[in-house]
Motif scaffolding. Sequence first.
Motif, PDB file in Angstrom:
ATOM      1  N   PRO A 174      34.803  38.568 -87.022  1.00 44.55           N
ATOM      2  CA  PRO A 174      35.033  37.139 -87.225  1.00 44.55           C
ATOM      3  C   PRO A 174      34.492  35.783 -87.567  1.00 44.55           C
ATOM      4  CG  PRO A 174      34.202  37.876 -84.680  1.00 44.55           C
ATOM      5  CD  PRO A 174      33.515  39.144 -85.940  1.00 44.55           C
ATOM      6  N   PHE A 175      33.417  36.511 -88.426  1.00 45.63           N
ATOM      7  CA  PHE A 175      32.645  34.949 -88.678  1.00 45.63           C
ATOM      8  C   PHE A 175      33.176  34.339 -89.733  1.00 45.63           C
ATOM      9  CE2 PHE A 175      30.424  38.808 -86.282  1.00 45.63           C
ATOM     10  CZ  PHE A 175      30.229  37.892 -84.911  1.00 45.63           C
ATOM     11  N   ALA A 176      34.160  33.992 -89.420  1.00 45.29           N
ATOM     12  CA  ALA A 176      34.162  32.978 -90.397  1.00 45.29           C
ATOM     13  C   ALA A 176      33.865  31.909 -91.074  1.00 45.29           C
ATOM     14  CB  ALA A 176      36.180  33.090 -90.367  1.00 45.29           C
ATOM     15  N   ALA A 177      33.378  31.064 -92.007  1.00 47.39           N
ATOM     16  CA  ALA A 177      32.980  30.258 -92.205  1.00 47.39           C
ATOM     17  C   ALA A 177      34.565  28.776 -92.560  1.00 47.39           C
ATOM     18  CB  ALA A 177      32.662  30.306 -94.389  1.00 47.39           C
ATOM     19  N   HIS A 178      34.453  27.528 -92.595  1.00 45.43           N
ATOM     20  CA  HIS A 178      34.954  26.860 -92.278  1.00 45.43           C
ATOM     21  C   HIS A 178      35.116  26.091 -93.901  1.00 45.43           C
ATOM     22  CE1 HIS A 178      35.681  22.196 -91.914  1.00 45.43           C
ATOM     23  NE2 HIS A 178      37.134  23.075 -91.721  1.00 45.43           N
ATOM     24  N   SER A 179      34.108  25.716 -94.782  1.00 44.75           N
ATOM     25  CA  SER A 179      34.273  25.799 -95.432  1.00 44.75           C
ATOM     26  C   SER A 179      33.700  26.092 -96.859  1.00 44.75           C
ATOM     27  CB  SER A 179      34.082  24.592 -96.097  1.00 44.75           C
ATOM     28  OG  SER A 179      32.850  24.005 -95.749  1.00 44.75           O
ATOM     29  N   GLY A 180      34.283  26.230 -97.814  1.00 49.40           N
ATOM     30  CA  GLY A 180      33.144  27.738 -99.112  1.00 49.40           C
ATOM     31  C   GLY A 180      33.289  29.738 -98.195  1.00 49.40           C
ATOM     32  N   ASN A 181      31.714  29.834 -98.189  1.00 50.09           N
ATOM     33  CA  ASN A 181      31.086  30.994 -98.338  1.00 50.09           C
ATOM     34  C   ASN A 181      30.164  31.224 -97.525  1.00 50.09           C
ATOM     35  OD1 ASN A 181      31.988  33.830 -98.398  1.00 50.09           O
ATOM     36  ND2 ASN A 181      30.781  33.669-100.073  1.00 50.09           N
ATOM     37  N   ARG A 182      29.414  30.481 -96.967  1.00 47.79           N
ATOM     38  CA  ARG A 182      28.398  30.976 -96.271  1.00 47.79           C
ATOM     39  C   ARG A 182      28.331  30.114 -94.975  1.00 47.79           C
ATOM     40  NH1 ARG A 182      24.039  32.796 -98.551  1.00 47.79           N
ATOM     41  NH2 ARG A 182      24.059  33.241-100.257  1.00 47.79           N
ATOM     42  N   ARG A 183      27.592  30.414 -94.443  1.00 49.09           N
ATOM     43  CA  ARG A 183      27.464  30.124 -92.755  1.00 49.09           C
ATOM     44  C   ARG A 183      26.381  30.406 -91.468  1.00 49.09           C
ATOM     45  NH1 ARG A 183      29.847  34.237 -94.580  1.00 49.09           N
ATOM     46  NH2 ARG A 183      31.216  34.943 -93.052  1.00 49.09           N
ATOM     47  N   ASP A 192      29.421  26.039 -89.098  1.00 50.45           N
ATOM     48  CA  ASP A 192      29.008  25.699 -90.246  1.00 50.45           C
ATOM     49  C   ASP A 192      29.483  24.190 -90.419  1.00 50.45           C
ATOM     50  OD1 ASP A 192      29.815  25.534 -92.967  1.00 50.45           O
ATOM     51  OD2 ASP A 192      31.918  26.924 -92.825  1.00 50.45           O
ATOM     52  N   ASP A 193      29.268  24.196 -91.984  1.00 51.53           N
ATOM     53  CA  ASP A 193      29.821  22.415 -91.487  1.00 51.53           C
ATOM     54  C   ASP A 193      29.131  21.082 -90.572  1.00 51.53           C
ATOM     55  OD1 ASP A 193      30.842  23.252 -94.083  1.00 51.53           O
ATOM     56  OD2 ASP A 193      32.935  22.597 -92.891  1.00 51.53           O
ATOM     57  N   LEU A 194      27.865  21.416 -90.469  1.00 53.54           N
ATOM     58  CA  LEU A 194      27.032  20.145 -89.357  1.00 53.54           C
ATOM     59  C   LEU A 194      26.814  19.626 -90.192  1.00 53.54           C
ATOM     60  CD1 LEU A 194      24.031  21.387 -87.330  1.00 53.54           C
ATOM     61  CD2 LEU A 194      23.264  19.669 -88.871  1.00 53.54           C
ATOM     62  N   THR A 195      27.497  17.780 -88.938  1.00 54.61           N
ATOM     63  CA  THR A 195      27.624  17.179 -89.760  1.00 54.61           C
ATOM     64  C   THR A 195      26.750  15.514 -89.115  1.00 54.61           C
ATOM     65  OG1 THR A 195      29.885  17.231 -90.569  1.00 54.61           O
ATOM     66  CG2 THR A 195      30.020  14.813 -90.143  1.00 54.61           C
ATOM     67  N   PHE A 196      26.508  15.106 -88.965  1.00 56.14           N
ATOM     68  CA  PHE A 196      25.457  13.374 -88.909  1.00 56.14           C
ATOM     69  C   PHE A 196      25.651  12.807 -89.547  1.00 56.14           C
ATOM     70  CE2 PHE A 196      22.445  16.367 -91.484  1.00 56.14           C
ATOM     71  CZ  PHE A 196      22.033  15.521 -91.665  1.00 56.14           C
ATOM     72  N   ALA A 197      24.879  11.116 -89.138  1.00 55.73           N
ATOM     73  CA  ALA A 197      24.769  10.127 -90.428  1.00 55.73           C
ATOM     74  C   ALA A 197      23.491   9.983 -89.769  1.00 55.73           C
ATOM     75  CB  ALA A 197      25.478   9.455 -89.913  1.00 55.73           C
ATOM     76  N   SER A 198      22.430  10.071 -90.481  1.00 49.93           N
ATOM     77  CA  SER A 198      21.139   9.250 -90.326  1.00 49.93           C
ATOM     78  C   SER A 198      21.266   8.031 -90.064  1.00 49.93           C
ATOM     79  CB  SER A 198      20.146   9.773 -91.465  1.00 49.93           C
ATOM     80  OG  SER A 198      19.082   8.897 -91.601  1.00 49.93           O
ATOM     81  N   ALA A 199      20.226   7.607 -89.318  1.00 53.90           N
ATOM     82  CA  ALA A 199      20.271   6.206 -89.036  1.00 53.90           C
ATOM     83  C   ALA A 199      19.068   4.825 -89.509  1.00 53.90           C
ATOM     84  CB  ALA A 199      19.813   5.964 -87.149  1.00 53.90           C
ATOM     85  N   VAL A 200      18.636   5.610 -90.930  1.00 55.82           N
ATOM     86  CA  VAL A 200      17.498   5.304 -91.475  1.00 55.82           C
ATOM     87  C   VAL A 200      18.390   4.121 -92.810  1.00 55.82           C
ATOM     88  CG1 VAL A 200      16.308   5.724 -93.890  1.00 55.82           C
ATOM     89  CG2 VAL A 200      15.846   7.255 -91.802  1.00 55.82           C
ATOM     90  N   PRO A 201      18.461   2.653 -92.837  1.00 56.50           N
ATOM     91  CA  PRO A 201      19.393   2.064 -93.375  1.00 56.50           C
ATOM     92  C   PRO A 201      18.795   2.718 -95.242  1.00 56.50           C
ATOM     93  CG  PRO A 201      17.539   0.624 -92.391  1.00 56.50           C
ATOM     94  CD  PRO A 201      17.323   1.909 -91.889  1.00 56.50           C
TER      95      PRO A 201
END
Length: 196
Positions: free
Chosen positions: A68-77, A162-171
Amino acid sequence: MRRSLSLLASRLAIPLAIPLALALGTASASATVLNFDDLGADGYVPVNYGGLDWSGSSWFQYAGEQAPFAAHSGNRRATLGWDGSSDSSAIRFNAASSFTGAWFAGYDGVSVTIDLYSGNTLVASTATLNLSDSPVFLASNYAGLVDRLVFRSNDPANFVMDDLTFASAVPEPGAAVLTLAGLGLVAFVARRRRPV
């Protein structure tokens, strides 16, 4: 009347120019989404991948269908594998960042929680997500900056991320140019206001 309007405009120029310069100089952080699809052969997540430090973790990435290890997008996780634990799950940010969340799937009955750290201080924890074979987003619900994520699970070998999402604080590089341009405008207006 015209002179008083001109005087008013010149007196407001600097107080208005400073916030304008700061607003122009502030970087709009764009989100980074790590989907692992740009990695080649199956194996451990590279030590420095996607602006994160994976060196203290045992995250493994792979492709191919495997319920049951489905990727959210693409093929890799990514998964922690059989040797995974909270101790070996830590992912560090190379620069303090705001963490949005990630997608998870796995066996029914498996749960995942993410602890968010700034320095050595636990600043927040996500809700506990109960998994299934359909990927579900686990949001951080924390707006502050963090530098480390630690993943807790009742069965670390039986979930994928999958699809780990973040935003860097570096300008962004353009932010410094905009800030200097704004400050130059302030200096120009201030110089023109000086009596001769």
